[in-house]
Design a protein around this motif. Sequence first.
Motif, PDB file in Angstrom:
ATOM      1  N   LEU A   1      22.480 -17.911  73.317  1.00 28.38           N
ATOM      2  CA  LEU A   1      22.546 -18.258  74.734  1.00 28.38           C
ATOM      3  C   LEU A   1      23.630 -17.459  75.445  1.00 28.38           C
ATOM      4  O   LEU A   1      23.408 -16.952  76.563  1.00 28.38           O
ATOM      5  CB  LEU A   1      22.811 -19.755  74.870  1.00 28.38           C
ATOM      6  CG  LEU A   1      22.587 -20.388  76.229  1.00 28.38           C
ATOM      7  CD1 LEU A   1      21.117 -20.261  76.617  1.00 28.38           C
ATOM      8  CD2 LEU A   1      22.990 -21.842  76.195  1.00 28.38           C
ATOM      9  N   LEU A   2      24.786 -17.314  74.826  1.00 29.41           N
ATOM     10  CA  LEU A   2      25.855 -16.516  75.433  1.00 29.41           C
ATOM     11  C   LEU A   2      25.458 -15.054  75.559  1.00 29.41           C
ATOM     12  O   LEU A   2      25.763 -14.401  76.566  1.00 29.41           O
ATOM     13  CB  LEU A   2      27.144 -16.652  74.610  1.00 29.41           C
ATOM     14  CG  LEU A   2      27.838 -18.003  74.688  1.00 29.41           C
ATOM     15  CD1 LEU A   2      29.017 -18.040  73.711  1.00 29.41           C
ATOM     16  CD2 LEU A   2      28.324 -18.267  76.097  1.00 29.41           C
ATOM     17  N   PHE A   3      24.769 -14.521  74.555  1.00 28.63           N
ATOM     18  CA  PHE A   3      24.321 -13.135  74.613  1.00 28.63           C
ATOM     19  C   PHE A   3      23.317 -12.932  75.738  1.00 28.63           C
ATOM     20  O   PHE A   3      23.386 -11.959  76.494  1.00 28.63           O
ATOM     21  CB  PHE A   3      23.713 -12.720  73.270  1.00 28.63           C
ATOM     22  CG  PHE A   3      23.257 -11.296  73.233  1.00 28.63           C
ATOM     23  CD1 PHE A   3      24.173 -10.260  73.196  1.00 28.63           C
ATOM     24  CD2 PHE A   3      21.902 -10.996  73.248  1.00 28.63           C
ATOM     25  CE1 PHE A   3      23.760  -8.945  73.166  1.00 28.63           C
ATOM     26  CE2 PHE A   3      21.473  -9.683  73.220  1.00 28.63           C
ATOM     27  CZ  PHE A   3      22.397  -8.657  73.180  1.00 28.63           C
ATOM     28  N   LYS A   4      22.383 -13.869  75.884  1.00 30.30           N
ATOM     29  CA  LYS A   4      21.395 -13.769  76.962  1.00 30.30           C
ATOM     30  C   LYS A   4      22.063 -13.882  78.322  1.00 30.30           C
ATOM     31  O   LYS A   4      21.675 -13.187  79.271  1.00 30.30           O
ATOM     32  CB  LYS A   4      20.323 -14.836  76.793  1.00 30.30           C
ATOM     33  CG  LYS A   4      19.399 -14.553  75.633  1.00 30.30           C
ATOM     34  CD  LYS A   4      18.386 -15.654  75.444  1.00 30.30           C
ATOM     35  CE  LYS A   4      17.531 -15.360  74.227  1.00 30.30           C
ATOM     36  NZ  LYS A   4      16.569 -16.432  73.962  1.00 30.30           N
TER      37      LYS A   4
ATOM     38  N   LEU B   1      22.198 -27.348  59.949  1.00 33.65           N
ATOM     39  CA  LEU B   1      22.282 -27.802  61.334  1.00 33.65           C
ATOM     40  C   LEU B   1      23.399 -27.095  62.085  1.00 33.65           C
ATOM     41  O   LEU B   1      23.211 -26.647  63.225  1.00 33.65           O
ATOM     42  CB  LEU B   1      22.504 -29.315  61.371  1.00 33.65           C
ATOM     43  CG  LEU B   1      22.679 -29.949  62.747  1.00 33.65           C
ATOM     44  CD1 LEU B   1      21.389 -29.821  63.542  1.00 33.65           C
ATOM     45  CD2 LEU B   1      23.079 -31.396  62.604  1.00 33.65           C
ATOM     46  N   ILE B   2      24.553 -26.962  61.441  1.00 33.44           N
ATOM     47  CA  ILE B   2      25.687 -26.281  62.064  1.00 33.44           C
ATOM     48  C   ILE B   2      25.342 -24.822  62.335  1.00 33.44           C
ATOM     49  O   ILE B   2      25.626 -24.298  63.419  1.00 33.44           O
ATOM     50  CB  ILE B   2      26.941 -26.406  61.179  1.00 33.44           C
ATOM     51  CG1 ILE B   2      27.403 -27.860  61.137  1.00 33.44           C
ATOM     52  CG2 ILE B   2      28.060 -25.516  61.683  1.00 33.44           C
ATOM     53  CD1 ILE B   2      28.465 -28.142  60.096  1.00 33.44           C
ATOM     54  N   ALA B   3      24.704 -24.162  61.370  1.00 35.12           N
ATOM     55  CA  ALA B   3      24.316 -22.764  61.550  1.00 35.12           C
ATOM     56  C   ALA B   3      23.306 -22.614  62.682  1.00 35.12           C
ATOM     57  O   ALA B   3      23.371 -21.660  63.473  1.00 35.12           O
ATOM     58  CB  ALA B   3      23.753 -22.207  60.248  1.00 35.12           C
ATOM     59  N   THR B   4      22.369 -23.547  62.784  1.00 36.53           N
ATOM     60  CA  THR B   4      21.376 -23.498  63.858  1.00 36.53           C
ATOM     61  C   THR B   4      22.037 -23.657  65.222  1.00 36.53           C
ATOM     62  O   THR B   4      21.727 -22.918  66.164  1.00 36.53           O
ATOM     63  CB  THR B   4      20.322 -24.609  63.654  1.00 36.53           C
ATOM     64  OG1 THR B   4      19.715 -24.433  62.379  1.00 36.53           O
ATOM     65  CG2 THR B   4      19.273 -24.578  64.728  1.00 36.53           C
TER      66      THR B   4
ATOM     67  N   PHE C   1      22.252 -20.801  68.084  1.00 37.97           N
ATOM     68  CA  PHE C   1      21.700 -21.050  69.412  1.00 37.97           C
ATOM     69  C   PHE C   1      22.732 -20.767  70.495  1.00 37.97           C
ATOM     70  O   PHE C   1      22.417 -20.146  71.516  1.00 37.97           O
ATOM     71  CB  PHE C   1      21.206 -22.496  69.509  1.00 37.97           C
ATOM     72  CG  PHE C   1      20.710 -22.869  70.869  1.00 37.97           C
ATOM     73  CD1 PHE C   1      19.496 -22.403  71.322  1.00 37.97           C
ATOM     74  CD2 PHE C   1      21.473 -23.673  71.698  1.00 37.97           C
ATOM     75  CE1 PHE C   1      19.030 -22.743  72.586  1.00 37.97           C
ATOM     76  CE2 PHE C   1      21.026 -24.015  72.963  1.00 37.97           C
ATOM     77  CZ  PHE C   1      19.802 -23.553  73.404  1.00 37.97           C
ATOM     78  N   VAL C   2      23.966 -21.214  70.288  1.00 39.56           N
ATOM     79  CA  VAL C   2      25.019 -20.994  71.284  1.00 39.56           C
ATOM     80  C   VAL C   2      25.317 -19.511  71.434  1.00 39.56           C
ATOM     81  O   VAL C   2      25.455 -19.002  72.558  1.00 39.56           O
ATOM     82  CB  VAL C   2      26.295 -21.787  70.909  1.00 39.56           C
ATOM     83  CG1 VAL C   2      27.479 -21.385  71.756  1.00 39.56           C
ATOM     84  CG2 VAL C   2      26.032 -23.278  71.035  1.00 39.56           C
TER      85      VAL C   2
END
Length: 70
Positions: free
Chosen positions: A39-42, A28-31, A35-36
């Motif tokens: 999102l920052l890269f996008k 869960l932590i890795a997911t 995701f964060v």
Amino acid sequence: MREIFAGLPWWIKWVAVPVIALVVFGGLIATVVGFVISLLFKALIFVALVGGLVYIVRKFMSNSSSRSDW
């Protein structure tokens, strides 16, 4: 919660419990971290593309307004 850990050694509180939490919630932590970061890269790609578009449009508009043949 303090009563549970009161008689236990320090390494149970500061080593064993965090290791167990990482094993149980590691996926869960890795997911969430993935995701964060995604999102920052996008967001960074979006800002770079918009900035490039604004730069190109301003450069084109300044070149076209300085010409007298338009």
